[in-house]
Design an enzyme around this catalytic site. Sequence first.
Site, PDB file in Angstrom:
ATOM      1  N   TYR A   1      -6.078 -38.750 -85.491  1.00 58.03           N
ATOM      2  CA  TYR A   1      -5.002 -39.741 -85.405  1.00 58.03           C
ATOM      3  C   TYR A   1      -5.412 -41.085 -85.990  1.00 58.03           C
ATOM      4  O   TYR A   1      -4.573 -41.868 -86.411  1.00 58.03           O
ATOM      5  CB  TYR A   1      -4.554 -39.909 -83.942  1.00 58.03           C
ATOM      6  CG  TYR A   1      -3.710 -38.753 -83.475  1.00 58.03           C
ATOM      7  CD1 TYR A   1      -2.315 -38.798 -83.574  1.00 58.03           C
ATOM      8  CD2 TYR A   1      -4.301 -37.594 -82.972  1.00 58.03           C
ATOM      9  CE1 TYR A   1      -1.536 -37.724 -83.167  1.00 58.03           C
ATOM     10  CE2 TYR A   1      -3.525 -36.511 -82.561  1.00 58.03           C
ATOM     11  CZ  TYR A   1      -2.151 -36.585 -82.658  1.00 58.03           C
ATOM     12  OH  TYR A   1      -1.372 -35.525 -82.275  1.00 58.03           O
TER      13      TYR A   1
ATOM     14  N   PRO B   1     -14.477 -38.698 -76.251  1.00 58.88           N
ATOM     15  CA  PRO B   1     -13.791 -38.484 -74.967  1.00 58.88           C
ATOM     16  C   PRO B   1     -14.647 -38.910 -73.780  1.00 58.88           C
ATOM     17  O   PRO B   1     -15.833 -39.204 -73.938  1.00 58.88           O
ATOM     18  CB  PRO B   1     -13.560 -36.966 -74.954  1.00 58.88           C
ATOM     19  CG  PRO B   1     -14.632 -36.404 -75.826  1.00 58.88           C
ATOM     20  CD  PRO B   1     -14.916 -37.430 -76.868  1.00 58.88           C
TER      21      PRO B   1
ATOM     22  N   ARG C   1      -7.403 -28.250 -89.472  1.00 53.77           N
ATOM     23  CA  ARG C   1      -6.835 -29.593 -89.553  1.00 53.77           C
ATOM     24  C   ARG C   1      -6.831 -30.092 -91.002  1.00 53.77           C
ATOM     25  O   ARG C   1      -5.866 -30.690 -91.464  1.00 53.77           O
ATOM     26  CB  ARG C   1      -7.655 -30.542 -88.669  1.00 53.77           C
ATOM     27  CG  ARG C   1      -6.796 -31.622 -88.053  1.00 53.77           C
ATOM     28  CD  ARG C   1      -7.487 -32.335 -86.915  1.00 53.77           C
ATOM     29  NE  ARG C   1      -6.490 -33.055 -86.121  1.00 53.77           N
ATOM     30  CZ  ARG C   1      -6.786 -33.871 -85.128  1.00 53.77           C
ATOM     31  NH1 ARG C   1      -8.027 -34.050 -84.769  1.00 53.77           N
ATOM     32  NH2 ARG C   1      -5.829 -34.502 -84.481  1.00 53.77           N
TER      33      ARG C   1
ATOM     34  N   GLY D   1      -8.556 -41.447 -88.224  1.00 55.22           N
ATOM     35  CA  GLY D   1      -9.117 -41.251 -89.564  1.00 55.22           C
ATOM     36  C   GLY D   1      -8.049 -41.001 -90.622  1.00 55.22           C
ATOM     37  O   GLY D   1      -8.077 -41.624 -91.696  1.00 55.22           O
TER      38      GLY D   1
ATOM     39  N   ALA E   1      -8.105 -52.447 -72.157  1.00 50.59           N
ATOM     40  CA  ALA E   1      -8.077 -52.702 -70.713  1.00 50.59           C
ATOM     41  C   ALA E   1      -6.972 -53.721 -70.387  1.00 50.59           C
ATOM     42  O   ALA E   1      -6.218 -53.554 -69.428  1.00 50.59           O
ATOM     43  CB  ALA E   1      -9.436 -53.199 -70.237  1.00 50.59           C
TER      44      ALA E   1
ATOM     45  N   CYS F   1      -6.456 -43.045 -75.207  1.00 46.30           N
ATOM     46  CA  CYS F   1      -7.354 -44.217 -75.228  1.00 46.30           C
ATOM     47  C   CYS F   1      -7.422 -45.023 -73.943  1.00 46.30           C
ATOM     48  O   CYS F   1      -8.510 -45.337 -73.477  1.00 46.30           O
ATOM     49  CB  CYS F   1      -6.947 -45.140 -76.366  1.00 46.30           C
ATOM     50  SG  CYS F   1      -7.200 -44.385 -77.969  1.00 46.30           S
TER      51      CYS F   1
ATOM     52  N   GLU G   1     -10.431 -49.726 -84.358  1.00 44.93           N
ATOM     53  CA  GLU G   1      -9.058 -49.589 -84.839  1.00 44.93           C
ATOM     54  C   GLU G   1      -8.080 -49.972 -83.725  1.00 44.93           C
ATOM     55  O   GLU G   1      -8.195 -49.497 -82.611  1.00 44.93           O
ATOM     56  CB  GLU G   1      -8.817 -48.138 -85.294  1.00 44.93           C
ATOM     57  CG  GLU G   1      -7.467 -47.924 -85.915  1.00 44.93           C
ATOM     58  CD  GLU G   1      -7.124 -48.984 -86.951  1.00 44.93           C
ATOM     59  OE1 GLU G   1      -7.885 -49.125 -87.922  1.00 44.93           O
ATOM     60  OE2 GLU G   1      -6.119 -49.676 -86.784  1.00 44.93           O
TER      61      GLU G   1
ATOM     62  N   VAL H   1     -14.726 -40.051 -85.350  1.00 45.64           N
ATOM     63  CA  VAL H   1     -14.696 -38.831 -84.528  1.00 45.64           C
ATOM     64  C   VAL H   1     -14.266 -39.184 -83.111  1.00 45.64           C
ATOM     65  O   VAL H   1     -14.236 -40.355 -82.727  1.00 45.64           O
ATOM     66  CB  VAL H   1     -16.061 -38.108 -84.520  1.00 45.64           C
ATOM     67  CG1 VAL H   1     -16.465 -37.702 -85.926  1.00 45.64           C
ATOM     68  CG2 VAL H   1     -17.128 -38.988 -83.893  1.00 45.64           C
TER      69      VAL H   1
HETATM   70  N1  LIG Z   1      -5.620 -42.255 -81.194  1.00 41.60           N
HETATM   71  C1  LIG Z   1      -5.515 -43.557 -81.178  1.00 41.60           C
HETATM   72  O1  LIG Z   1      -4.428 -44.130 -81.033  1.00 41.60           O
HETATM   73  C2  LIG Z   1      -6.728 -44.417 -81.348  1.00 41.60           C
HETATM   74  C3  LIG Z   1      -6.562 -45.772 -81.625  1.00 41.60           C
HETATM   75  C4  LIG Z   1      -7.690 -46.558 -81.794  1.00 41.60           C
HETATM   76  C5  LIG Z   1      -8.944 -46.000 -81.680  1.00 41.60           C
HETATM   77  N2  LIG Z   1      -9.089 -44.676 -81.388  1.00 41.60           N
HETATM   78  C6  LIG Z   1     -10.443 -44.121 -81.323  1.00 41.60           C
HETATM   79  O2  LIG Z   1     -10.720 -43.471 -82.560  1.00 41.60           O
HETATM   80  C7  LIG Z   1     -11.550 -42.317 -82.342  1.00 41.60           C
HETATM   81  C8  LIG Z   1     -10.867 -41.095 -82.901  1.00 41.60           C
HETATM   82  O3  LIG Z   1      -9.657 -40.887 -82.203  1.00 41.60           O
HETATM   83  P1  LIG Z   1      -8.571 -39.843 -82.701  1.00 41.60           P
HETATM   84  O4  LIG Z   1      -7.387 -40.026 -81.816  1.00 41.60           O
HETATM   85  O5  LIG Z   1      -8.421 -39.956 -84.172  1.00 41.60           O
HETATM   86  O6  LIG Z   1      -9.344 -38.475 -82.350  1.00 41.60           O
HETATM   87  P2  LIG Z   1      -8.990 -37.000 -82.857  1.00 41.60           P
HETATM   88  O7  LIG Z   1      -9.511 -36.098 -81.822  1.00 41.60           O
HETATM   89  O8  LIG Z   1      -7.555 -36.933 -83.261  1.00 41.60           O
HETATM   90  O9  LIG Z   1      -9.844 -36.835 -84.201  1.00 41.60           O
HETATM   91  C9  LIG Z   1     -11.233 -36.761 -84.229  1.00 41.60           C
HETATM   92  C10 LIG Z   1     -11.644 -35.744 -85.296  1.00 41.60           C
HETATM   93  O10 LIG Z   1     -13.074 -35.812 -85.460  1.00 41.60           O
HETATM   94  C11 LIG Z   1     -13.521 -34.504 -85.796  1.00 41.60           C
HETATM   95  N3  LIG Z   1     -14.963 -34.400 -85.542  1.00 41.60           N
HETATM   96  C12 LIG Z   1     -15.609 -34.483 -84.354  1.00 41.60           C
HETATM   97  N4  LIG Z   1     -16.934 -34.348 -84.540  1.00 41.60           N
HETATM   98  C13 LIG Z   1     -17.133 -34.163 -85.867  1.00 41.60           C
HETATM   99  C14 LIG Z   1     -18.274 -33.965 -86.665  1.00 41.60           C
HETATM  100  N5  LIG Z   1     -19.502 -33.945 -86.129  1.00 41.60           N
HETATM  101  N6  LIG Z   1     -18.119 -33.801 -88.001  1.00 41.60           N
HETATM  102  C15 LIG Z   1     -16.878 -33.826 -88.543  1.00 41.60           C
HETATM  103  N7  LIG Z   1     -15.750 -34.011 -87.833  1.00 41.60           N
HETATM  104  C16 LIG Z   1     -15.867 -34.182 -86.512  1.00 41.60           C
HETATM  105  C17 LIG Z   1     -12.686 -33.596 -84.929  1.00 41.60           C
HETATM  106  O11 LIG Z   1     -12.649 -32.287 -85.458  1.00 41.60           O
HETATM  107  C18 LIG Z   1     -11.311 -34.301 -84.965  1.00 41.60           C
HETATM  108  O12 LIG Z   1     -10.463 -33.763 -85.974  1.00 41.60           O
HETATM  109  C19 LIG Z   1     -11.794 -42.262 -80.839  1.00 41.60           C
HETATM  110  O13 LIG Z   1     -13.009 -42.896 -80.569  1.00 41.60           O
HETATM  111  C20 LIG Z   1     -10.651 -43.065 -80.265  1.00 41.60           C
HETATM  112  O14 LIG Z   1     -10.984 -43.665 -79.045  1.00 41.60           O
HETATM  113  C21 LIG Z   1      -8.005 -43.879 -81.251  1.00 41.60           C
END
Ligand SMILES: NC(=O)c1ccc[n+]([C@@H]2O[C@H](COP(=O)([O-])OP(=O)(O)OC[C@H]3O[C@@H](n4cnc5c(N)ncnc54)[C@H](O)[C@@H]3O)[C@@H](O)[C@H]2O)c1
Length: 452
Positions: free
Chosen positions: A10, A88, A37, A12, A220, A271, A156, A85
Amino acid sequence: MKICCIGAGYVGGPTMAMIALKAPGIEVRVVDMNAARIAAWNSDTLPIYEPGLDDVVRQTRGRNLHFSTDIHGAIKAADIIFVAVNTPTKTYGVGMGRAADLRFIESVARTIAEHANGTKIIVEKSTIPVKTAETIKDIIAANARGWKCEVLSNPEFLAEGTAIADLQMPDRVLIGGERTPGGEAAIQTLVDVYAHWVPRDRIITTNLWSSELSKLVANAFLAQRISSINSISALCEATGADVDEVANAIGKDSRIGSKFLKASVGFGGSCFQKDILNLVYLCEHFGLPEVANYWESVVRMNDWQKRRFSSRIVRSLFNTVAEKKIAVFGFAFKKDTNDTRESAAIAVCRDLLAEQARVVVYDPKVPAAEIRADVLGKGAEDPRLSVATSAYAAAEGAHAIAIVTEWDEFRHLDYEKIFKSMHQPSSIFDGRNILDLKKLAAIGFRVHGIGK
Ligand SMILES: NC(=O)c1ccc[n+]([C@@H]2O[C@H](COP(=O)([O-])OP(=O)(O)OC[C@H]3O[C@@H](n4cnc5c(N)ncnc54)[C@H](O)[C@@H]3O)[C@@H](O)[C@H]2O)c1
């Protein structure tokens, strides 16, 4: 300039698509170990739903935006490596239920150390505990063969559902780095990437730890506002005040502001809860139990609010929902996303199933298999849980409707038609306060809002 991003989720996917759009001279490669994916990113049906995302990807994919599973090749080629990545909450061992699980971050750091072949800038995009940059540096220093890296923190702040607008016009971009000549140069390189479209005065640079901590603190504070207004919603229900009127009245105060004051069944998403628990863990680790308790109460209030919503449904339906059909409108944790992580709908459905209700869920974007897996666990079945393909079908023969996600389409349904198709008396529990309850009461519904 070549950028690679490890993690096509979500964060990347959309962030890299925006960089590719705004900086056509930069080659952007998004890699992930999840082949399904990546295949979806390369198809017409993207793995995540986000308004406007299809359009950005259509313009950039194959031009300067590429999705691939070749993680090693992308690391070798890149000047800047973003790490996006998942991080959690730990479900085992020390810090279980609170600390961030950093195994994905560590494994990425090791992979970078193994496959990089020259100086790289590594950018933490994932949300991580303070001082994680040090861990990444240590792992790389211990494994790199003669090359150096600079680690930057660039959390982000996009919100799902509005990610493209947020990325296009961010309130701020935050970049943290070491205040050494190498660190300053790396910061400047990343500033130049964002400066393709973000006004310079919105790009903030800080030291590494301030940047890492700011992301946890931002989430928070946002979640705290929701728990604060939700706590007041209970008092409104007890006293006859209307929480939307209270929110409007206090929000007009410029010191408070009107955003994030909408009372609801509770916040969800991947999050808020995890980042607060992470903050709580940090406070405990640093011997600050009062601070830890203060922030943990934001999560406790949210759990209580979800339970309170389900209990109100049971209470209002004559203290029993056994064998009654309840239509749950919405399953995503908020509108305009297909993300269900920590969605309040999961807790509500489980509570109702525990009371032996028959639960029928409808969501415009979440697939039926995902709903079943989230509520029951992967592969499990329960004949009491079913998924409908429209709101009308879900409501047919139901005793009550529970609005759990604020999808726009729920505002515009033909509620007279729905009322006629339901079991009588029929009730609506508006867990998002999006409906005109007076109008619905005039149709004949028994109506319940949050804090009303
Ligand atoms: N979702 C949000 O709204 C949001 C907003 C800001 C920050 N974040 C932060 O950004 C980070 C990612 O969140 P997300 O929602 O995109 O997570 P997500 O689970 O949608 O995506 C993470 C991806 O990383 C991949 N991955 C994990 N380990 C890997 C590895 N060793 N090599 C290659 N790929 C790997 C997974 O397969 C997965 O597709 C988290 O730390 C989250 O807290 C998320």
